[in-house]
Design an enzyme around this catalytic site. Structure first.
Site, PDB file in Angstrom:
ATOM      1  N   GLY B 194       0.717  -1.281   0.015  1.00 32.48           N
ATOM      2  CA  GLY B 194       0.052  -0.045  -0.082  1.00 32.48           C
ATOM      3  C   GLY B 194       1.035   1.265   0.075  1.00 32.48           C
ATOM      4  N   GLY B 195       2.115   1.210  -0.414  1.00 33.49           N
ATOM      5  CA  GLY B 195       3.000   2.325  -0.347  1.00 33.49           C
ATOM      6  C   GLY B 195       2.502   3.441  -1.286  1.00 33.49           C
ATOM      7  N   TRP B 260       5.976  -4.706   1.108  1.00 31.33           N
ATOM      8  CA  TRP B 260       4.971  -5.642   0.371  1.00 31.33           C
ATOM      9  C   TRP B 260       5.288  -6.736  -0.550  1.00 31.33           C
ATOM     10  CZ3 TRP B 260       6.229  -5.952  -4.833  1.00 31.33           C
ATOM     11  CH2 TRP B 260       6.977  -4.888  -5.343  1.00 31.33           C
ATOM     12  N   ASN B 278       9.159   2.183  -1.307  1.00 27.24           N
ATOM     13  CA  ASN B 278       9.678   3.810  -1.372  1.00 27.24           C
ATOM     14  C   ASN B 278       9.093   4.450  -0.179  1.00 27.24           C
ATOM     15  OD1 ASN B 278       7.293   3.034  -3.092  1.00 27.24           O
ATOM     16  ND2 ASN B 278       6.794   5.229  -2.932  1.00 27.24           N
ATOM     17  N   ASP B 320      10.986   6.256  -6.955  1.00 28.46           N
ATOM     18  CA  ASP B 320       9.992   4.952  -6.673  1.00 28.46           C
ATOM     19  C   ASP B 320      11.094   3.895  -6.790  1.00 28.46           C
ATOM     20  OD1 ASP B 320       7.749   3.671  -6.152  1.00 28.46           O
ATOM     21  OD2 ASP B 320       7.385   3.166  -8.078  1.00 28.46           O
ATOM     22  N   ASN B 417      12.410  -5.984 -10.518  1.00 27.33           N
ATOM     23  CA  ASN B 417      11.106  -5.858  -9.740  1.00 27.33           C
ATOM     24  C   ASN B 417      10.988  -6.834  -8.689  1.00 27.33           C
ATOM     25  OD1 ASN B 417       8.073  -5.197  -9.000  1.00 27.33           O
ATOM     26  ND2 ASN B 417       8.611  -3.389 -10.065  1.00 27.33           N
ATOM     27  N   TRP B 493       8.918 -10.520 -16.090  1.00 23.87           N
ATOM     28  CA  TRP B 493       8.497 -10.337 -14.670  1.00 23.87           C
ATOM     29  C   TRP B 493       7.982 -11.792 -13.882  1.00 23.87           C
ATOM     30  CZ3 TRP B 493       8.271  -5.543 -13.636  1.00 23.87           C
ATOM     31  CH2 TRP B 493       7.583  -4.959 -12.688  1.00 23.87           C
ATOM     32  N   ALA B 557       2.346  -5.408 -12.797  1.00 22.75           N
ATOM     33  CA  ALA B 557       2.318  -4.015 -12.682  1.00 22.75           C
ATOM     34  C   ALA B 557       2.609  -3.727 -14.472  1.00 22.75           C
ATOM     35  CB  ALA B 557       3.311  -3.459 -11.843  1.00 22.75           C
TER      36      ALA B 557
END
Lengths: 259, 591
Positions: B194-195, B260, B278, B320, B417, B493, B557
């Protein structure tokens, strides 16, 4: 495993047609599911009688197939009822509830249910001897109650009211009446892309280490935002309603006692 | 032969299932030795250290071409997209989570479903970066996972029935859970997502049997940590000692640093390693200072949640560059001495090797082709910022609302990522799924509002090359040398796994499960699963044969945030399937 055995028993029953199971009276409504559901829910060796004292009240025609009121009036039943099992013959999941009253005599039980098509509804009450007394009624219906999306689903804000319990305890001339409404979508899992999400466990607790007034296993045939009514012949000092759904959410509300 | 009434039947059917799979309770010992036992996969990371290395050899670089699909299992319904899960395997049963907070138990031999659990999610869930789930934890007779409405759900592993459910945080404030929880020393450890909504990150421990909270450790300086005894919260120290040391004003109250991506555990040092996201908001001019403990790796005491040490990869992050990526424990020899190290490949493009006993920086080096925001790392591992045009300009310095834009590389989706890399004990190399892309980024004014995106930045991503975005790299942690690379048109990914059979497995958004020679990078095997693979493969042995499984289902994402990358990925179709492969017995010897 048991389900397998049940199916096996059923297949054998069909082949042999007599002999395996107890002799059951004919169904006055002629439902094709009469023997099958007795065997499924009460067992192949169940002793069964028709009994008007298991007084079942349902509307003749279900105006709303997703919300059909069912009242089981046991005030004329000659003894404190044992196990109570209710089912809706032609629903995809016929089982509606199994209830076990505690030592306080249960005189009335009501809730709303769904009908998928016009069908017979059964309530079986076990007496002290183990005999099942069955009350039956027929509900005419346009149908579709089990496979229509719940109204909750069309409300993006549903979580705000989710689990809200309204209810109370009401003194009767003899005994006590509990009436409770719970906001819950009670999704049957039979609507595309809406997973099963329903209250499966209901307990009416006295607390203080006293035995339960009632425990109840609910199935998918129970209606959205269910309304329960329980009446007892005597006045329990207090009661707390406890519910748990298949997602593990628990709900609790005190109903009786020092209001 | 008689049937039983239904009341008894309800209870008995659970028992019947349990018996038919001979289900055994999973113990702490089983979890701690998961990296050595080849018959199961009990942890996210194929071992608590997160190496994703299997000692299995029967499938190897000489016979992998004979790997065959055995079964495929559809997740069903319309909820196909975004399958970032890593399956678990226990007692011949696969436990795999899917998008939209679902889980299945599947007979690992046949692919038949044993049960399915669908969490009922409110419409208002706020996952920033797709509706994914990365996996479950298994312990005792339960499988446990986090949901998009920020709850933990424990299911009976044999029946799929809910044993307990626990709200970790308020989804309406932007919290969610997408990472797999881990079980360490009888405690269930989870982070939160939830950043992007100005939440405060934290790491929490729960009792896996009851869901009772045991401790809580916020990851933003100034917030109090707690341990819980008999339902009472007992203060256990403010994270970072006090508020305001590395944050201006009240900014720490909504400081982000979401945990997360979960964490790993190292038994040698008895430390949990969790990364933090972040700092919030993205606009770094609003929060001068290092903004601890954002974009950091934290070593946490599993007993009470205390912070043992931290290592911040991007102080005062303005791009980020979450610091959540997995910190993998590994040992190596340096002049005859064993170094207890841990490595991570950060969003910011640098690969870090740390001393896992104290968090000291050993070395760091870029693992991507170009880094614009920093000129390098100093001897403590702190970035040497590019002060000319590395950071997007302050909106306060310009007339309009929009600050001076910069081109930054890597893009905010990172040099790497969430997709976990892997360490091979055979080659001593890390296999890093990485991407080459840049972004235009500019800052804007922003203020916090509960449940609303808290960014203060605009951005768009561009591929760095025409031919490829994704690069699978074999990196030497001792030298920083790239030993080999595989270039992929679409961004990578999916997670990576290595085996002692000299193999590296990963998936591609084009739909392939691929196997490479761990030493040379030669592509040895490919199989198209029908949709993009963004899950993480696992391998195990069953009935004397080696199996490989991977979830397929394009999402995550990239399609949501990928900007111009859309050119490459827009035609990828959704899926929602777990594929299982094996090397048949008679092919083991084939050359």
């Amino acid at each position: 495993m048991n389900i397998l055995i049940n199916i096996l028993v059923f297949v054998l029953g069909c082949l042999l047609s007599v002999g395996v199971r107890a002799a059951w009276p004919d169904d006055p409504f002629g439902s094709p599911m009469w023997a099958y559901n007795i065997e499924r829910y009460l067992g192949s060796d169940a002793r069964v009688v028709h009994d008007d004292r298991v007084n079942l009240r349902v509307p003749e025609f279900a105006e709303d197939s997703a919300q059909v009121p069912l009242t089981v009036d046991l005030s004329a039943f000659p003894e404190a009822p044992g196990q109570i099992v209710a089912w809706v013959d032609l629903n995809p999941v016929p089982h509606l509830f199994s209830a076990s009253p505690g030592p306080q005599p249960l005189t009335l039980l009501a809730l709303n249910f769904r009908v998928q098509q016009a069908t017979t509804v059964r309530v079986a009450v076990q007496d002290r001897e183990g005999v099942w007394h069955i009350g039956s009624r027929y509900v005419d219906a346009a149908g579709g109650g089990c496979t229509a999306p719940s109204q909750t689903m069309s409300n993006p804000d549903w979580e705000r009211h989710f689990g809200t319990i309204r209810g109370g305890a009401f003194s009767r001339a003899e005994g006590m009446r509990y009436k409770v409404n719970v906001m819950h979508p009670m999704d049957s899992g039979m609507v595309g892309n809406i997973p099963a999400f329903f209250i499966g466990e209901v307990e009416l607790r006295q607390g203080n280490g006293q035995p339960l007034l009632l425990s109840m296993a609910l199935s998918e045939s129970a209606a959205e935002n269910p309304m329960f009514v329980f009446e007892f012949g005597q006045r329990p000092p207090r009661a707390t309603l406890w519910l748990r759904d298949n997602n593990g959410n628990q709900f609790e509300r005190r109903l009786g006692g020092d209001l | 032969m008689r049937s039983k009434p239904i009341v008894k039947q309800f209870a008995a059917s659970a028992l019947a299932l349990a018996v038919s799979f001979g289900a055994q309770a999973v113990t702490d010992k089983d979890l701690m030795s998961d990296h050595e036992t080849t018959g199961d996969v009990l942890t996210y990371g194929m071992g608590h250290q997160g190496q994703r290395f299997s000692p299995l050899k029967s499938l190897n670089s000489s016979n992998v071409k004979s790997l065959q699909p055995v079964w495929a299992f559809s997740f069903g319904g319309e909820k196909q997209r975004g399958q970032e899960s890593q399956p678990l395997i226990a007692d011949g049963v696969m436990y795999v989570t899917g998008s939209y907070s679902r889980m299945w138990a599947i007979d690992a031999r046949t692919g038949e479903e044993l049960w399915q659990y669908d969490a009922r999610l409110p419409d208002g869930i706020m996952p920033c970066c797709d509706v994914v789930n990365r996996g479950a934890a298994i312990y005792g007779d339960k499988v446990i996972f986090g949901t998009l409405d920020a709850k933990l759900v424990a299911l009976n592993k044999d029946t799929g029935k809910v044993v307990w459910i626990k709200k970790v945080e308020d989804y309406q404030a932007g919290y969610s859970i997408t990472a797999a929880p881990i079980i360490v020393k009888g405690k269930l450890i989870t982070g939160v997502s939830g950043g992007e909504f100005g939440i405060v990150g934290k790491i929490e421990a729960y009792d896996p049997d009851t869901g009772e909270k045991l401790w809580s450790r916020p990851t933003v300086e100034g917030h109090m940590g707690y341990v819980y005894k008999d339902g009472k919260a007992i203060e256990n120290g403010i994270s970072g000692g006090e508020a305001g040391k590395t944050w201006p004003g009240d900014m720490w109250k909504t400081g982000g640093a979401a945990t997360w991506l979960g964490g790993t555990y190292d038994a040698d040092t008895d430390s949990l390693f969790f990364g933090t996201g972040n700092p919030a908001p993205w606009n770094s001019h609003l929060r001068p200072g290092d903004n601890l403990f954002s974009s950091s790796r934290l070593a946490i005491d599993p007993d009470d949640g205390s912070i043992k040490w931290h290592f911040q990869t991007t102080p005062n992050d303005g791009w980020d560059y979450d610091g959540v990526n997995e910190l993998i424990s590994f040992d190596y020899k340096d002049g005859g001495k064993t170094v207890k190290a841990a490595a991570t490949a950060d969003r910011n493009g640098f690969f870090y090797v740390l001393n896992r006993e104290n968090g000291d920086f050993i070395r760091g080096f870029p693992f991507v082709d170009k880094i614009t925001w920093a000129e390098g790392l100093d001897d403590k591992g702190r970035p040497i910022y590019n002060t000319k045009n590395g950071r997007p300009g302050n909106p306060a310095d310009t007339k309009g609302d929009k600050g001076e834009p910069v081109v930054a590389q890597p893009a905010f989706l990172g040099g790497k990522n969430w997709m976990p890399m892997s360490f091979s004990q055979e080659t001593g190399l890390f296999y890093v799924p990485s991407n080459e892309w840049s972004m235009d980024i500019w800052n804007e004014p922003v203020s916090y509002k509960k449940g609303a995106a808290y960014l203060g930045a605009g951005f768009t991503i561009k591929p760095a090359n025409d031919e490829y975005i994704g690069v699978l790299r074999a990196m030497d942690p001792k030298t920083g040398k790239e030993v080999w690379r595989y270039e992929n048109p679409a961004p990578l990914w999916g997670g990576v796994m290595t085996t002692a059979g000299n193999l590296v497995f990963t998936g591609t958004p084009e739909g392939y499960l691929k196997a490479f020679d761990a030493k040379t990078g030669a592509e040895l095997y490919r199989f198209n699963t029908g949709s993009g693979v963004v899950g993480t493969p696992v391998t195990w042995e069953m009935d004397g044969e080696q199996y490989v499984s991977v979830a397929s289902g394009w999402g995550g994402a990239v399609p949501l945030w990928g900007g111009e990358v859309a050119k490459v990925v827009k035609n990828f179709n959704q899926g929602g399937t777990v594929w299982t492969f094996k090397l048949p017995k008679d092919r083991v010897a084939s050359k």
